[in-house]
Design a protein around this motif. Sequence first.
Motif, PDB file in Angstrom:
ATOM      1  N   TYR A   1      15.518  70.107  58.469  1.00  0.00           N
ATOM      2  CA  TYR A   1      16.937  70.151  58.092  1.00  0.00           C
ATOM      3  C   TYR A   1      17.806  70.664  59.236  1.00  0.00           C
ATOM      4  CZ  TYR A   1      16.473  68.928  53.161  1.00  0.00           C
ATOM      5  OH  TYR A   1      16.258  68.251  51.994  1.00  0.00           O
ATOM      6  N   GLY A   2      17.281  71.656  59.982  1.00  0.00           N
ATOM      7  CA  GLY A   2      18.024  72.128  61.139  1.00  0.00           C
ATOM      8  C   GLY A   2      18.209  71.022  62.162  1.00  0.00           C
TER       9      GLY A   2
ATOM     10  N   ALA B   1      26.405  71.056  54.026  1.00  0.00           N
ATOM     11  CA  ALA B   1      27.116  71.795  55.070  1.00  0.00           C
ATOM     12  C   ALA B   1      28.131  70.900  55.774  1.00  0.00           C
ATOM     13  CB  ALA B   1      26.106  72.363  56.070  1.00  0.00           C
ATOM     14  N   ARG B   2      27.729  69.682  56.137  1.00  0.00           N
ATOM     15  CA  ARG B   2      28.671  68.782  56.801  1.00  0.00           C
ATOM     16  C   ARG B   2      29.796  68.379  55.858  1.00  0.00           C
ATOM     17  NH1 ARG B   2      23.712  66.719  58.651  1.00  0.00           N
ATOM     18  NH2 ARG B   2      23.803  65.141  57.004  1.00  0.00           N
TER      19      ARG B   2
ATOM     20  N   PRO C   1      21.812  70.506  54.837  1.00  0.00           N
ATOM     21  CA  PRO C   1      22.658  70.053  55.947  1.00  0.00           C
ATOM     22  C   PRO C   1      23.722  69.057  55.521  1.00  0.00           C
ATOM     23  CG  PRO C   1      20.440  69.139  56.136  1.00  0.00           C
ATOM     24  CD  PRO C   1      20.391  70.168  55.053  1.00  0.00           C
TER      25      PRO C   1
ATOM     26  N   PHE D   1      20.916  68.609  61.025  1.00  0.00           N
ATOM     27  CA  PHE D   1      22.261  69.182  61.138  1.00  0.00           C
ATOM     28  C   PHE D   1      22.728  69.205  62.600  1.00  0.00           C
ATOM     29  CE2 PHE D   1      25.241  72.776  61.441  1.00  0.00           C
ATOM     30  CZ  PHE D   1      26.162  72.387  60.488  1.00  0.00           C
ATOM     31  N   ASP D   2      21.800  69.408  63.528  1.00  0.00           N
ATOM     32  CA  ASP D   2      22.164  69.594  64.931  1.00  0.00           C
ATOM     33  C   ASP D   2      22.432  68.286  65.668  1.00  0.00           C
ATOM     34  OD1 ASP D   2      22.003  72.324  64.709  1.00  0.00           O
ATOM     35  OD2 ASP D   2      19.924  72.431  65.395  1.00  0.00           O
TER      36      ASP D   2
ATOM     37  N   GLU E   1      21.561  62.913  52.606  1.00  0.00           N
ATOM     38  CA  GLU E   1      21.386  62.988  54.052  1.00  0.00           C
ATOM     39  C   GLU E   1      21.532  61.636  54.737  1.00  0.00           C
ATOM     40  OE1 GLU E   1      21.373  65.808  55.291  1.00  0.00           O
ATOM     41  OE2 GLU E   1      20.937  66.989  53.515  1.00  0.00           O
TER      42      GLU E   1
ATOM     43  N   HIS F   1      21.396  75.731  51.769  1.00  0.00           N
ATOM     44  CA  HIS F   1      20.584  75.309  52.908  1.00  0.00           C
ATOM     45  C   HIS F   1      20.434  73.794  52.950  1.00  0.00           C
ATOM     46  CE1 HIS F   1      19.882  79.499  52.606  1.00  0.00           C
ATOM     47  NE2 HIS F   1      18.983  79.403  51.657  1.00  0.00           N
TER      48      HIS F   1
ATOM     49  N   GLU G   1      21.999  77.982  59.950  1.00  0.00           N
ATOM     50  CA  GLU G   1      23.116  77.288  60.584  1.00  0.00           C
ATOM     51  C   GLU G   1      23.570  76.107  59.743  1.00  0.00           C
ATOM     52  OE1 GLU G   1      24.266  75.491  65.010  1.00  0.00           O
ATOM     53  OE2 GLU G   1      22.183  75.918  64.475  1.00  0.00           O
ATOM     54  N   PHE G   2      22.637  75.521  58.990  1.00  0.00           N
ATOM     55  CA  PHE G   2      22.968  74.365  58.157  1.00  0.00           C
ATOM     56  C   PHE G   2      23.233  74.758  56.704  1.00  0.00           C
ATOM     57  CE2 PHE G   2      18.387  74.749  58.814  1.00  0.00           C
ATOM     58  CZ  PHE G   2      17.916  74.924  57.525  1.00  0.00           C
ATOM     59  N   SER G   3      23.460  76.036  56.429  1.00  0.00           N
ATOM     60  CA  SER G   3      23.826  76.470  55.080  1.00  0.00           C
ATOM     61  C   SER G   3      25.324  76.256  54.874  1.00  0.00           C
ATOM     62  CB  SER G   3      23.484  77.947  54.877  1.00  0.00           C
ATOM     63  OG  SER G   3      22.101  78.177  55.010  1.00  0.00           O
TER      64      SER G   3
END
Length: 811
Positions: free
Chosen positions: A299-300, A40-41, A37, A303-304, A182, A35, A99-101
């Motif tokens: 965090y969401g 994830a990226r 972000p 990521f978005d 981040e 979880h 979504e950011f996992s």
Amino acid sequence: MTGDEEAQPVGVGVGVGVAVGGGGERPLLLGVRHHGPGSARAVRAALEAARPRAVLIEGPPEADALIPLAGDEEMRPPVALLAHAVDEPGRSAFWPLAEFSPEWVAIRWSLEHGVPARFIDLPATHTLAWDKEEPPAEEGPAADEEPLSQPVDEAVRVDPLAVLAEAAGYDDPERWWEDVVEHRGTGGDVFAPFTVLEEAMGALREAYGTGGHERDLVREAYMRLQLRAAQREFGDDVAVVCGAWHVPALRRKATVAADRALLKGLPKVKADLTWVPWTHRRLARSSGYGAGIDSPGWYGHLFDVADRPVERWLTKVAGLLREEDRIVSSAHVIEAVRLAETLAVMRGRPLPGLTETTDAVRAVMCEGSDVPLALVHDRLVVGDVLGEVPESAPAVPLQRDLTRLQRRLRLKPEPLEREVELDLRKETDAERSRLLHRLRLLRVAWGEPAASRGSTGTFRETWRLRWEPELSVRVAEAGVWGTTVLAAATAKAESDAVAAQALAEVTALAERCLLAELPGALPVVMQVLADRAALDTDVGHLAQALPALVRSLRYGDVRGTDTEALAGVATGLAERVFVGLPPACPALGTEAAEEMRRHVDAVHGAVGLLGEGTAARQGDEGAHQGGTGIRERWHSVLRVLTGRDTVPGVIRGRAVRLLLDDGALAQDEAARLMGLVLSPGTAPGDAAAWIEGFVGGGSGGGMLLVHDERLLGLVDTWLTGVPAEAFTDVLPLLRRTFSAYEPGVRRTLGELVRRGPGARGSAAAVGSGTPGYAADLDTERADAVLPVLRLLLGLDDRADGDTNDLVEMAR
């Protein structure tokens, strides 16, 4: 993050990853923070650069068949893989994905590029069986955490993120994570952060061993076996996405025989897996989820957004505060952004993080108050996003039936708590009520009854609804009772009736069966109820059981349920209470007497409803014979209690008050009984208890004293005559009694006592000039309220009716 920095984000998770540059070491091991972000990226960038032939992901391999559903248009993260034991659905585990996992990003990348994706963690069949003698925890393992059966007395576990943060001089792991992951770019090498952090994880494992994660040895042995199998099929061009803590173990050379030896003899259970919706709130650490994060909503957002994350975040905050009617202008947003950036510079941070934005919101938008800030944290920093799964996802039959009912009745599961008002006279609302009551019987607490603000009628219900992800487990667990909600609730009610220990439990269950409209369960419940009632001789138990039973009789009118059998049992139960109550009251201690007083109140209310129900069933002709008859027998019992000196004062006083309220005792007689009790021959403690029973307990006794000069005068005279040595004994009782009155009632009583006898505001005191009182009743003004009363009581068609009939109806 700025736009330039966003172009090449970095990311690792709870630790490190392995990594290769363009022609580095294979297979490609990508250590991540679950979880995260940034992770994830970074995973997405690494997969785009490496283009592996297969992607292996930490997770239960039984879920491989569910991976294609992640590409369904109806799939909306956050979601979770749910595994539960087929024979014991309550034993379950979750693998949540947002979504950011990084794992979710890897799954989506594989589906978009047609690359096989597989889960390689220890199978759920072993995870669920491990330590079966231990009670299952609320949450399951996600990514880098242990199975939900992990013993609590294991060695102290190491948090790699916290250790690395401390080594870097940070006291907050989250701040360290934001600064190094981040808020920083990769400098063009998408594999560099994985390489560096793998080295850090390797050093930590050398220092701490498994770090308290003893079962990681078994999990990592299984993952190595799965990695070898994938290499045989696809060669070394394989990518692994797993918790960074595991990367050094997967890189380590170990023999196949040694790994298989660790897996030999593992316990097993039959397990089913599916996708279920999840929420941001359940991703938060405060929910008890082991691999949770503090700020899933934040965090969401990171990521978005593509650029200007701080500006966009503070704009969201301003919008939320405006919705709550707080004055927040564009100038507030601009000033908050400047303050957040200034704080980041002063604190030596590359960019403002959640701490800086929160401080800026508090100072600029909330005027230093933490009250609106708590709303921002709850609604945005954590958030209430609820995921969705497609209908094609596997589900137990009970879940499918529930989903069908939710859709037909337009009751959408939502993570935010909301109130729903139901009018049971409408068919759709009646069906909604039945569904919610049936789910409560199945221990699926989607809705909880609440006090109705609009009406106290039995035709109206108010529910507080809130869908939590773990309710999916409750539904799966309830699936053992049946394939539909109706069948499962019926079977569960029958089982609960047989297993009930107390009579009150059975009567409460009968009430719930009527509310849930379970005609199939009622015969069993009624038989158990009759058997238990016949054998139970404890008056307290009978008195506890009667109210729920009598309340149930009202549902026949609103829900069309036949309650004749229930009425017979209730009447028999009431008669047994009438017989057993007087012998059960003498010689009770203080606490026992107070408990019995509550039983007397409960029975009194039940008798009133039972009398009304008997009259309604027998029609107008039998109203006075049936309903009045049972009330008269109850009044006889109360009269017996009032005349026995061995009965505690609190019960005697309550009995007199109930008779007075029902019109079964003249006011002069009530005053006479009070005068006897408050005479010098009665012990002050017993007299105080009698007063508490008569005017205490939230029974409107304060207003009675306000309007009855004689009763107030008796209490006043008695109290002023209590000996000093006894006053401290009676004071707690009196304080408890009078402190329960409304402030206005207490103020009026004080004023009446201050004026003294003969000036308490009654008609007899008019000569003293008390304002607001006349010498005689003003009949013209009294008649003016009769039309309104007729409308309220539904008597508008009897405009010329007898006033005595109106008074009787009002009573």
